[in-house]
Each structure stands twice: as C-alpha cells, then as structure tokens.
Design an enzyme around this catalytic site. Structure first.
Site: not given
Ligand code: NAD
Length: 453
Positions: A135-137
């Site tokens: 994931a990444k944000g």
C-alpha cells in the site's frame, strides 16, 4: 469546521465497486494507468510475467490496485482560514498479509504516483518474503509551508478518515518523503483514541518510546550496504577495497555512507540537492555529517573538490549508489555511466530501458525492491514487536535484517541463473530476476487462496 468527506473508494481491479460514507464516485483508474511511474511498473510487471509465464488471471489481478481511496482533508490554518487538502491511500494487494506502505507529504502527490508506489510495495514485500501486502498513501502539500500545529491537525484528520481502512491487522502506514516519526506518533494517537485503547501496531517508524524499533532510522541505508556487499561478492571484490559515490545524504544516503565507511569502503563522492564533493582519498563521513549539521548542505565542504550531481553519477568508481530521486540515470547520461555496479537506494533511480541498456553492457544493477528493502524489513520487525509485546536489541535487528537481505539477494541471483533469457543466455537483468522471484511467490499464494485459477 467543514466535515471531512471520503470522496471515493474503488475496490478490485475490474468494475467491482464499493462505496463508503455516502460516496458514489469510482475513482482514479484512468489517472492511475496514464501516470508515467505506474506505466514503468506495469512494464516491469508484464516483462517479468512473460519471463516466468505467469497465469493470466494473476496478471489481470495485479494490473490495478485492489482499493484506491481519496479523501478531502479540511484544516483550520493558524490564520483561522480553512484550507482543504487532497489525501490518498492506495491498497494494491493483500494476498500475503496486511497492507503495508508509507505516507508521503509532497506537492507532487497524486493518485497515479501513490498507486505506482503501492504496487512496488506489493512486489518488494513478496520478494523479501514478508507476510505483508502493498500500500502507499500521501497528501498533496508542501509540508514546509505548514506550521507544526497545522501539520498535526491535518495528520489527525487524515487518520480519522482512513481509520475504517487501516489497523494493525489491516493496513499499517509508515513514514515516507515529508513525514517522520512525529507524524506516526500523531497517527497512532488518533487511531488509538478512536479505538478506545492503545494500538501501537497501527503504524511503524514511531519514536522508540511509544513502540518504535531500535535500528529503524539506519535500516534502509544499512540494507543498501548489505546488498552492496553481496553484489561486490559476485564481482569478486571486497567492500574494504572499493571506491563508492553516493547521491543523496538524507535518511537513506547518510546511513549508507556511515555503514559502508565503517566496513572500510572508500567513499570518494557524496552529493545532496546543493551539489557534491569529491576526494579521491576518501571522505571522512563523520566530519561531513558535522559540516552538514552546521551548514545544512554539502556544497562548500572544504576537504573535497566541488562536483555536480551529474559528475557524481558518471564517475569511474566501483559502485554508484543513488539515494535521492527517481529517474536520475536516464537516456541523457546512460552512455556516460562508467561504473560496473549500481545499487538503487532510491526508488526508481534508473529508468527501465536504461537499466536494460546498462545490464546488457555488463553493469550489475541491484534493483530498488531489493536494495532499499531494509526500511520495510525493519518496519516489519517493529510491527512484530508491537503485536507480540516484544523488544529486540539493535544487534538482533541488524542481524535479522542482514539475513533477509542476503537471502533475498541469493534468491534473485539463483533465479537469474535458472531462468536464462532465451535470446541472450544468462539473465543479467537483476530487476527482471527480482520481479520474477516476487511474482512466483505471489502467483503461488493467489492460487492457494483461490484468487486465480
Ligand atoms: P530524504 O529527504 O531524507 O533525503 C533525500 C536526499 O536527496 C537529501 O540529501 C536531498 O538533499 C537529496 N536531493 C534532493 N533533491 C536532489 C537533487 N535534485 N539532486 C541530488 N540530491 C537531491 O529522503 P530519503 O528518505 O533518504 O529517500 C531517498 C530515496 O530513497 C527516495 O527515493 C525514497 O523513496 C527512497 N526510500 C527511502 C526509504 C526510507 O526508509 N527513508 C526506504 C525506501 C526507499
């Protein structure tokens, strides 16, 4: 205060949609697919998929993130006005375990970049044999333009909006460009307040006092040096006899310099955004750190000759270690690259076709998903310590990190030997080999879980 609203959530790689908190807009597919970094990742995915003959359904599933989330974040600024920021969290794949990946605060953040970095986390975690998905944000803003109070308010609101989707067994954020251990402390506190009890395992990269791990700060740079040692070994060289040039003197580059220097490497050139310095006898890294602490930048360091970043990358040294930006080794300078070893501390410093050109010309490139894996490996250790109420010594952390990087390097090297390129013989492209190892594990797991058949 304007209520923050979750604008959109898209799940699945096809048209499966699920909406939360009154939203009904499918988000991001077109923007994701046309983003240059995402296109690069797809290129690598398809190339490696073809190389190993991957199941078509697995490929289809990996092409797009499982879920992309966009939130709007209102912040009451110090002057009492309200400013609204765009925030994103992309959860690419969680076949292997909870989603895991950093949170970036930068003006250039957008859904395409976040999705590309999220998918890289899936491949990195799979390659490193971690029980984690990708994931990444990020939030689109210049963190240096906000006061500490504004940043805290923004981070708490962002965490609140993400809280249905994150958690120690769901998705575990960490720091990235523009965020740090303090940001993680605010996230941890907000999430815990909403849960009603302390949940230290919801983020990694926290201060040690509230559940952070020893060795996290130096982990990525140290991992880079372990990968460097292994690459030098296959080139029949020893780290204590080589010359090195390092671009970037931040969280990754500085620690890579410290650790390589401690093992006897001669670091002849180092740079940052201001430029670099060169000393053929080797730079004294401790002195250089003190100089940068005092003067902020490397430029002007008196015990070396001023050089440009471009000069550093094209130096005739045993290894070049880019630890700053993506795309720095590109079509413009590839013909001038003289080193026979590039260890990618940064994410994506070598453009894909350029990597192929250099590999075909005899250079060894240790790809980012292997070389800079130390950060997520020690993040994983931190999470394990949090959820198991354990604490490890720095020595334990360093030894376990070394084992994983060494083992992963050996797996990639063996894959390259066992999967020759039909037209050219031995596979000399370690990025292709690393993606191959990663995809084989993912494919097996997806088949076992009944996600591909
Ligand atoms: P950082 O902000 O701490 O340091 C970046 C360094 O690059 C600084 O020294 C800066 O001066 C330099 N720099 C910036 N612009 C430059 C330019 N135009 N030319 C030359 N140097 C320039 O960032 P970091 O955490 O060290 O991350 C560096 C890279 O490593 C990024 O690609 C990041 O995604 C990647 N990475 C970081 C980690 C981590 O744990 N920090 C983990 C994996 C990958």
């Amino acid at each position: 205060m304007i209520p923050a609203k979750l604008i959109s959530v898209q799940t699945g790689s096809g048209n499966l949609q699920k909406t939360f908190k009154g939203s009904s807009v499918t988000y991001g597919e077109d923007e994701i697919l046309k983003h240059p970094l995402y296109k690069n990742v797809l290129y690598e995915l398809e190339k490696a998929g073809k190389h190993i003959g991957i199941n078509r359904n697995v490929m289809e599933r990996l092409r797009l993130p499982r879920r992309s989330i966009r939130v709007s974040i209102p912040v009451r600024m110090d002057n009492d006005s309200v400013q609204v920021f765009n925030g994103y969290r992309v959860q690419h794949n969680h076949t292997l375990g909870p989603f895991k990946g950093g949170i970036r605060y930068h003006p250039g953040v957008n859904i395409g970049e976040v999705a590309a970095l999220a998918s890289l986390m899936t491949y990195k975690n799979s390659l490193l044999n971690l029980p984690l998905g990708g994931a990444k944000g990020g939030v689109q803003l210049d963190p240096s333009a906000l006061s500490k109070a504004e940043l805290e308010s923004l981070t708490r609101r962002f965490t609140s909006e993400l809280s249905p989707f994150i958690g120690p067994d769901k998705d575990i954020p960490a720091p990235d460009v523009g965020t740090n251990s303090e940001t993680m402390a605010w996230m941890l506190d907000t999430y815990s307040l909403e849960s009603g009890f302390s949940q230290t395992g919801v983020v990694t990269g926290k201060p040690i006092e509230i559940g952070g791990s020893k060795g996290r700060n130096s982990a990525t740079g140290l991992g880079v040096v372990y990968a460097l040692e292994k690459a030098l070994e296959v080139q029949n060289k020893d780290i204590s006899e080589v010359t090195i040039a390092v671009q970037g003197f931040g969280k990754v580059g500085l620690h890579a310099c410290v650790e390589a220097h401690a093992l006897g490497a001669r670091i002849v050139a180092v740079s940052d955004r201001s430029g670099g310095c060169f000393n053929p006898k080797g730079l004294n890294i401790t002195e250089l750190i003190h100089y940068v602490e005092e003067h902020r930048f490397i430029k002007g360091y008196p015990k070396g000759e001023d050089i440009t970043n471009e000069e550093l990358l094209t130096m005739d040294v045993d290894a070049v270690i880019p630890c700053a930006l993506d795309g720095v080794i590109n079509a413009d300078n590839m013909k001038n690259i003289k080193t026979s070893l590039i260890v990618e501390g940064a994410n994506g410093p070598t453009a894909p076709e350029v990597g192929e050109y250099l590999s075909n010309n005899g250079a060894l490139i240790v790809p980012d998903i292997l070389a800079n894996g130390g950060g997520v490996i020690v993040s994983y250790f931190e999470w394990v310590q949090d959820i198991g109420w354990l604490f490890w010594t720095e020595k334990e952390v360093r030894n376990k990190l070394k084992d994983i990087i060494y083992m992963s390097f050996d797996k990639v090297w063996k894959f390259a030997e066992d999967h020759p390129d039909k037209s050219k013989g031995k596979c000399n492209d370690l990025r292709l080999a690393a993606m191959g190892v990663s995809l084989m594990r993912l494919e097996k797991a997806m088949k076992l879980r009944g996600q591909a058949w």
